[in-house]
Design a protein around this motif. Structure first.
Motif, PDB file in Angstrom:
ATOM      1  N   TYR B   4     103.995  18.124  71.115  1.00 55.10           N
ATOM      2  CA  TYR B   4     103.964  16.479  71.171  1.00 55.10           C
ATOM      3  C   TYR B   4     102.608  16.184  71.420  1.00 55.10           C
ATOM      4  O   TYR B   4     102.326  15.841  72.620  1.00 55.10           O
ATOM      5  CB  TYR B   4     105.005  16.055  72.463  1.00 55.10           C
ATOM      6  CG  TYR B   4     106.375  16.609  72.146  1.00 55.10           C
ATOM      7  CD1 TYR B   4     107.194  15.500  71.242  1.00 55.10           C
ATOM      8  CD2 TYR B   4     107.027  17.686  72.671  1.00 55.10           C
ATOM      9  CE1 TYR B   4     108.398  16.118  70.976  1.00 55.10           C
ATOM     10  CE2 TYR B   4     108.541  18.005  72.366  1.00 55.10           C
ATOM     11  CZ  TYR B   4     109.261  17.199  71.597  1.00 55.10           C
ATOM     12  OH  TYR B   4     110.348  17.324  71.207  1.00 55.10           O
ATOM     13  N   SER B   5     101.854  15.911  70.365  1.00 51.91           N
ATOM     14  CA  SER B   5     100.566  15.358  70.696  1.00 51.91           C
ATOM     15  C   SER B   5      99.871  14.523  69.647  1.00 51.91           C
ATOM     16  O   SER B   5      98.766  14.111  69.610  1.00 51.91           O
ATOM     17  CB  SER B   5      99.466  16.346  70.982  1.00 51.91           C
ATOM     18  OG  SER B   5      99.309  17.372  69.733  1.00 51.91           O
ATOM     19  N   TYR B   6     100.913  14.403  68.663  1.00 47.06           N
ATOM     20  CA  TYR B   6     100.370  13.701  67.420  1.00 47.06           C
ATOM     21  C   TYR B   6     100.225  12.061  67.742  1.00 47.06           C
ATOM     22  O   TYR B   6     101.049  11.880  68.631  1.00 47.06           O
ATOM     23  CB  TYR B   6     101.384  13.883  66.361  1.00 47.06           C
ATOM     24  CG  TYR B   6     101.102  13.089  65.073  1.00 47.06           C
ATOM     25  CD1 TYR B   6     102.179  12.179  64.543  1.00 47.06           C
ATOM     26  CD2 TYR B   6     100.078  13.783  64.221  1.00 47.06           C
ATOM     27  CE1 TYR B   6     101.846  11.683  63.243  1.00 47.06           C
ATOM     28  CE2 TYR B   6      99.887  13.444  62.901  1.00 47.06           C
ATOM     29  CZ  TYR B   6     100.510  12.068  62.317  1.00 47.06           C
ATOM     30  OH  TYR B   6     100.260  11.641  61.315  1.00 47.06           O
ATOM     31  N   LYS B   7      99.012  11.559  67.251  1.00 50.56           N
ATOM     32  CA  LYS B   7      98.942   9.974  67.958  1.00 50.56           C
ATOM     33  C   LYS B   7      99.250   8.877  67.101  1.00 50.56           C
ATOM     34  O   LYS B   7      98.901   7.923  67.233  1.00 50.56           O
ATOM     35  CB  LYS B   7      97.515   9.981  68.275  1.00 50.56           C
ATOM     36  CG  LYS B   7      97.083  11.030  69.193  1.00 50.56           C
ATOM     37  CD  LYS B   7      95.726  10.894  70.018  1.00 50.56           C
ATOM     38  CE  LYS B   7      95.444  11.856  70.898  1.00 50.56           C
ATOM     39  NZ  LYS B   7      94.280  11.612  71.823  1.00 50.56           N
ATOM     40  N   ASN B   8     100.569   9.171  66.082  1.00 56.02           N
ATOM     41  CA  ASN B   8     100.808   8.090  65.630  1.00 56.02           C
ATOM     42  C   ASN B   8     102.106   7.945  65.224  1.00 56.02           C
ATOM     43  O   ASN B   8     102.946   8.666  64.336  1.00 56.02           O
ATOM     44  CB  ASN B   8     100.256   7.888  64.090  1.00 56.02           C
ATOM     45  CG  ASN B   8     100.530   6.767  63.053  1.00 56.02           C
ATOM     46  OD1 ASN B   8     101.079   5.723  63.878  1.00 56.02           O
ATOM     47  ND2 ASN B   8     100.385   6.617  62.027  1.00 56.02           N
TER      48      ASN B   8
END
Lengths: 233, 118
Positions: B4-8
């Protein structure tokens, strides 16, 4: 008074598929579902598997589907259900280990993903970090979560999407984002802004209805969404 | 385990869906008030409506209505569909179909609204 507990049973070692089994129990004023299950296990069927620990709605172990609604067995009185036939099933959206025992690992893995701990980047002082009453009031509701998993078990998005963080993990993220002592807001907001994060919530309030602690995870999710939007704008 | 680190995560679409809903509600109420209470009331006729629709201001309002309505409606369909579609290729197919539908509806709608003469 008598009641029938219709329990969904499944033992992976000998059953090919789940089946229902009825148990008749004696009910008095104040008898809870958990009392009924303990009665069954003690007097009728020692093979029935379920989790329980504190018996006072604090540990969150005995969450299950009671008449198709997620809730705590120790917190639900049989007479309140106004039904003499009560169906008990394992939490929806979790894989079943045996009978009413479900695998909570994915639930806790999602909780861990949102960094459910205080992050303090500045060097620690030699005394405690103070917080005003107003600052604490913001988290007062969220800190009462007992991680029973009832909210996630009542969320259709959680059933469908194995990656969706779910109301409990998002509530935990909200609890730390709002904490005046925490210093990892950016990292946490980036995590909940994942394609399987806050924006997958459909705001149907099932989690609010299911929560035995009367917490409002939907409001927390909306607050996180607004915070992300404000940052991006 | 998913990282969980995707920024969109879709913050702007989420915001636009709410914003368009809010504006659509305002436009709908304006339309109702103008059409049924101030313009003609019970004696509403084609001539009266056509006269109003042919003015530049109403062409802008109706175009806005159309664009926001198509976006809000089809994005809503996609939101629900994305809850239940797991396969990536099927997602691409559904998005393409919805975009085609949006294109057709917008073209037909704008071709009706913009050149309209009373």
């Amino acid at each position: 008074m008598k009641a029938i507990l219709r329990v969904k049973r499944f033992d992976p070692e000998k059953d090919r598929k789940a089946y229902s089994q009825d148990y008749e129990i004696g009910v008095q004023e104040g008898t809870t579902i958990l009392d009924g299950l303990l009665q069954v296990r003690g007097e009728q069927d020692g093979t029935l598997a379920f989790r329980r620990s504190c018996r006072s709605a604090i540990c969150g172990s005995c969450a299950m589907m009671i008449n198709k609604v997620a809730g705590l067995a120790c917190y639900t009185q049989i007479q309140e259900l106004r039904s003499q036939l009560i169906t008990l099933e394992p939490l929806q959206g979790y894989s079943v280990i045996r009978d009413l025992v479900v695998d909570m690992e994915p639930f806790f893995a999602k909780l861990k993903a949102v960094m459910p701990y205080m992050v303090h980047k500045t060097p620690p002082s030699d005394r405690e970090v103070p917080q005003s009453q107003e600052e604490h009031r913001l988290l007062a509701e969220a800190v009462t979560c007992i991680l029973c998993g009832s909210c996630s078990a009542s969320c259709p998005r959680y059933w469908h999407d194995e990656n969706y963080l779910g109301p409990a993990a998002l509530l935990k993220a909200y609890r730390f984002v709002l904490d005046s002592r925490d210093e990892a807001e950016e990292e946490r907001l980036a995590i909940v802004n994942d394609p399987s994060g806050v924006f997958r919530c459909r705001k149907i309030f099932n989690c609010v209805e299911a929560c035995p602690k009367k917490i409002n995870p939907t409001e927390a999710i909306t607050a996180l969404s607004r915070k992300i939007l404000t940052k991006k704008l | 385990m998913h990282k969980y680190s995707y920024k969109n995560g879709g913050v702007f679409i989420w915001f636009l869906q709410r914003f368009s809903g809010f504006v659509l509600l305002g436009l709908l109420l304006t339309h109702m008030l103008v059409e049924h209470f101030t313009l003609g009331g019970h004696e509403l006729s084609y001539e009266l409506v056509a006269k109003r629709v042919a003015t530049p201001l109403w062409k802008i309002i109706d175009s806005l209505f159309l664009v926001l309505g198509v976006f809000h409606g089809l994005n809503g369909v996609w939101m629900i569909a994305s809850d239940y579609i797991k396969k990536d290729w099927l997602k691409v197919v559904v998005v393409s179909l919805l975009l085609c539908l949006a294109g057709i509806l917008l073209t037909l709608g704008l071709l009706t609204v913009i050149p309209f003469k009373a």
